[in-house]
Every structure is written in structure tokens, then in C-alpha cells.
Scaffold this motif. Sequence first.
Motif, PDB file in Angstrom:
ATOM      1  N   MET A   1       9.894  26.807  24.799  1.00  0.00           N
ATOM      2  CA  MET A   1       9.234  27.505  25.207  1.00  0.00           C
ATOM      3  C   MET A   1       9.842  28.869  24.521  1.00  0.00           C
ATOM      4  SD  MET A   1       9.116  29.193  28.802  1.00  0.00           S
ATOM      5  CE  MET A   1       8.690  27.427  29.641  1.00  0.00           C
ATOM      6  N   LYS A   2       8.017  28.830  23.553  1.00  0.00           N
ATOM      7  CA  LYS A   2       7.958  29.975  22.413  1.00  0.00           C
ATOM      8  C   LYS A   2       6.644  30.996  23.265  1.00  0.00           C
ATOM      9  CE  LYS A   2       8.594  27.176  18.178  1.00  0.00           C
ATOM     10  NZ  LYS A   2       7.936  27.178  17.191  1.00  0.00           N
ATOM     11  N   PHE A   3       7.458  32.180  22.188  1.00  0.00           N
ATOM     12  CA  PHE A   3       6.651  33.111  23.006  1.00  0.00           C
ATOM     13  C   PHE A   3       6.190  34.072  22.274  1.00  0.00           C
ATOM     14  CE2 PHE A   3       9.447  31.912  26.370  1.00  0.00           C
ATOM     15  CZ  PHE A   3       8.676  33.181  27.833  1.00  0.00           C
ATOM     16  N   ALA A   4       4.755  34.535  21.925  1.00  0.00           N
ATOM     17  CA  ALA A   4       4.255  35.144  21.103  1.00  0.00           C
ATOM     18  C   ALA A   4       3.481  36.630  21.466  1.00  0.00           C
ATOM     19  CB  ALA A   4       3.504  34.489  20.133  1.00  0.00           C
ATOM     20  N   LEU A   5       3.944  37.727  20.334  1.00  0.00           N
ATOM     21  CA  LEU A   5       3.142  38.655  20.777  1.00  0.00           C
ATOM     22  C   LEU A   5       1.950  38.884  19.637  1.00  0.00           C
ATOM     23  CD1 LEU A   5       3.515  42.125  21.500  1.00  0.00           C
ATOM     24  CD2 LEU A   5       4.625  42.386  19.191  1.00  0.00           C
ATOM     25  N   ILE A   6       0.899  39.671  20.402  1.00  0.00           N
ATOM     26  CA  ILE A   6      -0.488  39.534  19.582  1.00  0.00           C
ATOM     27  C   ILE A   6      -0.364  41.044  19.552  1.00  0.00           C
ATOM     28  CG2 ILE A   6      -2.662  38.896  19.679  1.00  0.00           C
ATOM     29  CD1 ILE A   6      -2.044  36.270  20.686  1.00  0.00           C
ATOM     30  N   THR A   7      -0.561  41.867  19.082  1.00  0.00           N
ATOM     31  CA  THR A   7      -1.487  42.806  18.602  1.00  0.00           C
ATOM     32  C   THR A   7      -2.404  43.017  19.142  1.00  0.00           C
ATOM     33  OG1 THR A   7      -1.172  44.231  17.419  1.00  0.00           O
ATOM     34  CG2 THR A   7       1.033  43.548  17.979  1.00  0.00           C
ATOM     35  N   THR A  20      -6.160  30.080  21.135  1.00  0.00           N
ATOM     36  CA  THR A  20      -5.359  28.824  20.191  1.00  0.00           C
ATOM     37  C   THR A  20      -3.854  28.963  20.483  1.00  0.00           C
ATOM     38  OG1 THR A  20      -7.073  29.458  18.324  1.00  0.00           O
ATOM     39  CG2 THR A  20      -4.800  28.554  17.704  1.00  0.00           C
ATOM     40  N   LEU A  21      -3.254  29.235  20.864  1.00  0.00           N
ATOM     41  CA  LEU A  21      -1.387  29.803  21.214  1.00  0.00           C
ATOM     42  C   LEU A  21      -1.549  29.128  22.313  1.00  0.00           C
ATOM     43  CD1 LEU A  21      -0.008  32.595  18.857  1.00  0.00           C
ATOM     44  CD2 LEU A  21      -0.591  30.584  18.339  1.00  0.00           C
ATOM     45  N   ASN A  27       3.729  31.516  24.972  1.00  0.00           N
ATOM     46  CA  ASN A  27       3.866  31.255  26.095  1.00  0.00           C
ATOM     47  C   ASN A  27       2.915  32.937  25.398  1.00  0.00           C
ATOM     48  OD1 ASN A  27       3.990  30.652  28.938  1.00  0.00           O
ATOM     49  ND2 ASN A  27       5.777  30.649  27.353  1.00  0.00           N
ATOM     50  N   LEU A  28       2.495  34.167  26.735  1.00  0.00           N
ATOM     51  CA  LEU A  28       2.148  34.834  24.935  1.00  0.00           C
ATOM     52  C   LEU A  28       2.418  36.938  25.895  1.00  0.00           C
ATOM     53  CD1 LEU A  28      -1.290  33.691  24.679  1.00  0.00           C
ATOM     54  CD2 LEU A  28       0.402  34.081  22.888  1.00  0.00           C
ATOM     55  N   TYR A  29       2.895  37.503  24.944  1.00  0.00           N
ATOM     56  CA  TYR A  29       2.398  38.825  25.460  1.00  0.00           C
ATOM     57  C   TYR A  29       1.123  39.762  24.776  1.00  0.00           C
ATOM     58  CZ  TYR A  29       7.522  38.980  25.232  1.00  0.00           C
ATOM     59  OH  TYR A  29       8.792  38.391  25.854  1.00  0.00           O
ATOM     60  N   LEU A  30       0.321  39.821  25.694  1.00  0.00           N
ATOM     61  CA  LEU A  30      -1.054  40.720  24.838  1.00  0.00           C
ATOM     62  C   LEU A  30      -0.811  42.196  24.772  1.00  0.00           C
ATOM     63  CD1 LEU A  30      -2.898  37.938  27.638  1.00  0.00           C
ATOM     64  CD2 LEU A  30      -2.317  37.568  24.911  1.00  0.00           C
ATOM     65  N   ASP A  52       1.769  31.203  30.214  1.00  0.00           N
ATOM     66  CA  ASP A  52       2.493  32.630  31.170  1.00  0.00           C
ATOM     67  C   ASP A  52       1.957  34.017  29.865  1.00  0.00           C
ATOM     68  OD1 ASP A  52       3.618  32.236  33.499  1.00  0.00           O
ATOM     69  OD2 ASP A  52       5.971  31.755  32.187  1.00  0.00           O
ATOM     70  N   ALA A  53       1.444  35.281  30.442  1.00  0.00           N
ATOM     71  CA  ALA A  53       0.676  35.886  29.518  1.00  0.00           C
ATOM     72  C   ALA A  53       0.891  37.777  30.249  1.00  0.00           C
ATOM     73  CB  ALA A  53      -0.797  35.750  29.216  1.00  0.00           C
TER      74      ALA A  53
END
Length: 238
Positions: A1-7, A20-21, A27-30, A52-53
Motif C-alpha cells: 500500500m502506497k501513500f503520496a502527498l500532493i501539495t 491519476t494516482l 492513498n493520498l494526503y491532499l 484513503d485520502a
Amino acid sequence: MKFALITGASGGIGRSTALTLAKKGWNLYLHYHSDKSSIDGLMLELKELGVDAIPIQADLTRPEQVRKVVDSIFQIDGIVYSSGISGWGLFQDQKEQEMDRMINIHVKSPMLLIQALLPKLMNRCGAIVIVSSIWGQIGGACEVVYSTVKGAQLSFVKSLAKEMALNGVRINAVAPGAVATNMMNSFSNEEIQQIKGEIPMGRLASSEEVASSVYFLLSEDAAYVTGQTLAVNGGWHT
């Protein structure tokens, strides 16, 4: 399970990158600054995609608010820094306060953010993508401050990539040309048509096209790519 931060996830490129991700299972931090309604709508779309976001509000023109973002993040595999503000006008008319805001959001805040999150990225062999600009590559009249800070981003990418290569962290940039987002709203239709006429492909990029390039640089398909700037400009000024 991967998590990315998008600013800047409430903006055109940030939003398209999030979708897209998410379609790839991330999963995302927005992060967003003030457009909560856009983030709320994006959260609903992401829920339908089964990921999850977590929304994070912060004003990244104020570097002291970087800590709000950092403290909200636990596991992290990727960072997409797409926050930014534009500026237009003769250099001699630019105010120091506006220069400081541009430097903060494009240079100081991403440096502080990435510095704080590097230990977590190293644990996961993570990747970073900074959304820069064609003007950071070639410079633009009447966008001197913007071009300067976007060029600084590209130097940061080249330098940090060399420093972090043996630690398994990759860092790259995308440099979009003219993209059909709200940043183009300050241009008249006539001006936009003129820009399209200068682009060999004859059109603006879509935010989804930029997002696809961001995803490639985050993905394992780019496992041997670091310190690079991917120009997404339709052949404009190349």
C-alpha cells in the motif's frame, strides 16, 4: 500500500495527479490552502475509487506552516509538490512582499517540507516530483520572479538527486508549458489563441497529460531516472 502527498491538490494539475494516482491504487494526503470546496469534491471522487485520502490545510507562502503538513503525515512513498502562484509584470514594478511570497511557496517551503520528510522517504525508497515550469528552463519576460523561482526548483532537483541517490530516494521535475488550468484565466481568448499558435502541437496541455508524466516519474518504470526535468510542452520553445 502506497501513500503520496500532493501539495496544491485543489489546483488543476494537483487534482488530476490525485485522480491519476488513485486509479493506480495510491492513498493520498491532499494539501490545499483555501479552496476547501474543491478538496471536498475531490475527496468524494477518491472515495468512489476505493482509496484513503486525508486533507491537510496550510498556507505554504508562510514557511512556518510547513510543520502542519509534516505533522499530518505518517507513512509516505511519494511527494508531488504542485503548489504555486504566478506573477506577471515588469520586474522593476515587483514588490518585495510579492517576491517573498513567490520565493516561499516555490523554494523555501518545498525545501523545508522535503527536508523534514526525507527520513520517511528513505525508509520506503520513495520518490519526489516537483511541478516546475517551462519558464524555469528558458526564462520569461514579464515573469522574471516566477522564472527565477521555477529555475531554482530545477537546480534543487539536480542537486538533491545526486545527494540522495545511494539512499534510494529519487527526485525529478516536470516542466509544463501552457496548461489548460485556472492559471490561464488571466489571459484573454485572443492571447490564448496566440500562445496556441506558437506551440508546434497547436494546443494547450491538459492537466491529465501533466499528471501522467508525474505518475511515470513516481512509478517503478522510472526506477533509474533521477535528477531529470521532463518537459511537457508540446514542443514549445524547444
